[in-house]
Design a protein around this motif. Structure first.
Motif, PDB file in Angstrom:
ATOM      1  N   GLY A  36       4.441   2.742  -7.604  1.00 23.13           N
ATOM      2  CA  GLY A  36       4.987   3.334  -6.385  1.00 23.13           C
ATOM      3  C   GLY A  36       4.362   2.743  -5.139  1.00 23.13           C
ATOM      4  O   GLY A  36       4.003   1.571  -5.113  1.00 23.13           O
ATOM      5  N   ASP A  37       4.188   3.583  -4.131  1.00 23.27           N
ATOM      6  CA  ASP A  37       3.683   3.081  -2.848  1.00 23.27           C
ATOM      7  C   ASP A  37       2.167   2.907  -2.820  1.00 23.27           C
ATOM      8  O   ASP A  37       1.610   2.394  -1.854  1.00 23.27           O
ATOM      9  N   GLY A  38       1.490   3.346  -3.860  1.00 23.22           N
ATOM     10  CA  GLY A  38       0.040   3.165  -3.939  1.00 23.22           C
ATOM     11  C   GLY A  38      -0.775   4.262  -3.293  1.00 23.22           C
ATOM     12  O   GLY A  38      -1.991   4.287  -3.434  1.00 23.22           O
ATOM     13  N   VAL A  39      -0.134   5.198  -2.587  1.00 23.10           N
ATOM     14  CA  VAL A  39      -0.900   6.259  -1.909  1.00 23.10           C
ATOM     15  C   VAL A  39      -0.393   7.659  -2.248  1.00 23.10           C
ATOM     16  O   VAL A  39      -1.057   8.635  -1.908  1.00 23.10           O
ATOM     17  N   SER A  40       0.728   7.794  -2.901  1.00 26.24           N
ATOM     18  CA  SER A  40       1.280   9.116  -3.197  1.00 26.24           C
ATOM     19  C   SER A  40       0.334   9.956  -4.043  1.00 26.24           C
ATOM     20  O   SER A  40       0.262  11.177  -3.889  1.00 26.24           O
ATOM     21  N   SER A  41      -0.393   9.313  -4.926  1.00 30.34           N
ATOM     22  CA  SER A  41      -1.282  10.045  -5.816  1.00 30.34           C
ATOM     23  C   SER A  41      -2.573  10.509  -5.131  1.00 30.34           C
ATOM     24  O   SER A  41      -3.363  11.229  -5.729  1.00 30.34           O
ATOM     25  N   TRP A  42      -2.768  10.136  -3.889  1.00 28.81           N
ATOM     26  CA  TRP A  42      -4.004  10.507  -3.208  1.00 28.81           C
ATOM     27  C   TRP A  42      -4.032  11.980  -2.815  1.00 28.81           C
ATOM     28  O   TRP A  42      -5.085  12.530  -2.539  1.00 28.81           O
ATOM     29  N   GLY A  43      -2.874  12.626  -2.746  1.00 29.28           N
ATOM     30  CA  GLY A  43      -2.823  14.034  -2.369  1.00 29.28           C
ATOM     31  C   GLY A  43      -3.287  14.279  -0.949  1.00 29.28           C
ATOM     32  O   GLY A  43      -3.936  15.277  -0.661  1.00 29.28           O
ATOM     33  N   ASP A  44      -2.939  13.389  -0.052  1.00 32.14           N
ATOM     34  CA  ASP A  44      -3.375  13.500   1.339  1.00 32.14           C
ATOM     35  C   ASP A  44      -2.709  14.703   2.004  1.00 32.14           C
ATOM     36  O   ASP A  44      -1.515  14.938   1.866  1.00 32.14           O
ATOM     37  N   THR A  52      -3.046   5.970   5.246  1.00 33.65           N
ATOM     38  CA  THR A  52      -2.152   5.841   4.091  1.00 33.65           C
ATOM     39  C   THR A  52      -0.842   5.155   4.451  1.00 33.65           C
ATOM     40  O   THR A  52      -0.325   4.363   3.664  1.00 33.65           O
ATOM     41  N   SER A  53      -0.313   5.433   5.625  1.00 31.91           N
ATOM     42  CA  SER A  53       0.945   4.766   6.006  1.00 31.91           C
ATOM     43  C   SER A  53       0.720   3.274   6.243  1.00 31.91           C
ATOM     44  O   SER A  53       1.551   2.445   5.868  1.00 31.91           O
ATOM     45  N   THR A  54      -0.405   2.937   6.841  1.00 32.59           N
ATOM     46  CA  THR A  54      -0.734   1.525   7.053  1.00 32.59           C
ATOM     47  C   THR A  54      -0.953   0.822   5.728  1.00 32.59           C
ATOM     48  O   THR A  54      -0.478  -0.285   5.509  1.00 32.59           O
ATOM     49  N   TYR A  55      -1.656   1.481   4.812  1.00 28.93           N
ATOM     50  CA  TYR A  55      -1.907   0.912   3.495  1.00 28.93           C
ATOM     51  C   TYR A  55      -0.590   0.708   2.739  1.00 28.93           C
ATOM     52  O   TYR A  55      -0.354  -0.362   2.152  1.00 28.93           O
ATOM     53  N   SER A  62       2.925  -7.136   1.191  1.00 30.37           N
ATOM     54  CA  SER A  62       2.271  -8.036   0.237  1.00 30.37           C
ATOM     55  C   SER A  62       3.102  -8.203  -1.025  1.00 30.37           C
ATOM     56  O   SER A  62       3.245  -9.320  -1.543  1.00 30.37           O
ATOM     57  N   MET A  63       3.653  -7.118  -1.521  1.00 31.08           N
ATOM     58  CA  MET A  63       4.493  -7.180  -2.720  1.00 31.08           C
ATOM     59  C   MET A  63       5.738  -8.021  -2.463  1.00 31.08           C
ATOM     60  O   MET A  63       6.145  -8.826  -3.310  1.00 31.08           O
ATOM     61  N   ALA A  64       6.340  -7.868  -1.300  1.00 27.84           N
ATOM     62  CA  ALA A  64       7.520  -8.666  -0.964  1.00 27.84           C
ATOM     63  C   ALA A  64       7.175 -10.147  -0.870  1.00 27.84           C
ATOM     64  O   ALA A  64       7.925 -11.006  -1.338  1.00 27.84           O
ATOM     65  N   ALA A  65       6.022 -10.435  -0.274  1.00 32.18           N
ATOM     66  CA  ALA A  65       5.591 -11.834  -0.150  1.00 32.18           C
ATOM     67  C   ALA A  65       5.332 -12.445  -1.517  1.00 32.18           C
ATOM     68  O   ALA A  65       5.753 -13.574  -1.802  1.00 32.18           O
ATOM     69  N   LEU A  66       4.648 -11.725  -2.392  1.00 35.99           N
ATOM     70  CA  LEU A  66       4.367 -12.240  -3.730  1.00 35.99           C
ATOM     71  C   LEU A  66       5.641 -12.384  -4.552  1.00 35.99           C
ATOM     72  O   LEU A  66       5.792 -13.332  -5.327  1.00 35.99           O
ATOM     73  N   SER A  67       6.566 -11.463  -4.379  1.00 38.59           N
ATOM     74  CA  SER A  67       7.848 -11.563  -5.074  1.00 38.59           C
ATOM     75  C   SER A  67       8.610 -12.798  -4.598  1.00 38.59           C
ATOM     76  O   SER A  67       9.175 -13.545  -5.407  1.00 38.59           O
ATOM     77  N   GLY A  68       8.615 -13.021  -3.302  1.00 36.11           N
ATOM     78  CA  GLY A  68       9.275 -14.210  -2.752  1.00 36.11           C
ATOM     79  C   GLY A  68       8.618 -15.489  -3.235  1.00 36.11           C
ATOM     80  O   GLY A  68       9.294 -16.464  -3.570  1.00 36.11           O
TER      81      GLY A  68
END
Length: 106
Positions: A36-44, A52-55, A62-68
């Motif tokens: 997922g987004d990498g921060v949902s599980s943090w329970g913020d 969290t939004s910046t992360y 980063s994921m889009a760049a690596l996918s490209g």
């Protein structure tokens, strides 16, 4: 010799290696997409919302760049393989044409 020279064996091997690296990048991204987004599980509770939004945004970019990068590496490998095939086909056609020249002049 002048003109274009291509070491077809070496280019073919490199094409395969580049394509494999692209596939490896793509495979490495699959588990990361599953998280997922990498921060949902943090329970913020909102306290770290800016972080969290910046992360999450940074991770998405980063994921889009690596996918490209993975896709481009795969396309580059396929393009190099096409160069090998086209060069081989051209050389074979040139040999056939030269062999036929002598037959047509007799």
């Amino acid at each position: 010799m002048t003109g274009l020279e291509i070491a077809l064996g070496a280019v073919g091997q490199d094409a395969s290696r580049i394509r494999t690296h692209g596939e490896d990048y793509g495979a490495a991204l699959a588990p990361m997409h599953g998280r997922g987004d990498g921060v949902s599980s943090w329970g913020d509770d909102g306290l770290f919302a800016v972080f969290t939004s910046t992360y999450a945004e940074s991770r998405a970019v980063s994921m889009a760049a690596l996918s490209g990068l993975s896709q481009e590496m795969g396309a580059t490998g396929e393009g190099l393989q096409a160069v090998v095939k086209n060069t081989g086909d051209t050389e074979a056609a040139n040999v056939e044409t030269i062999q036929n020249l002598g037959r047509t002049w007799v």
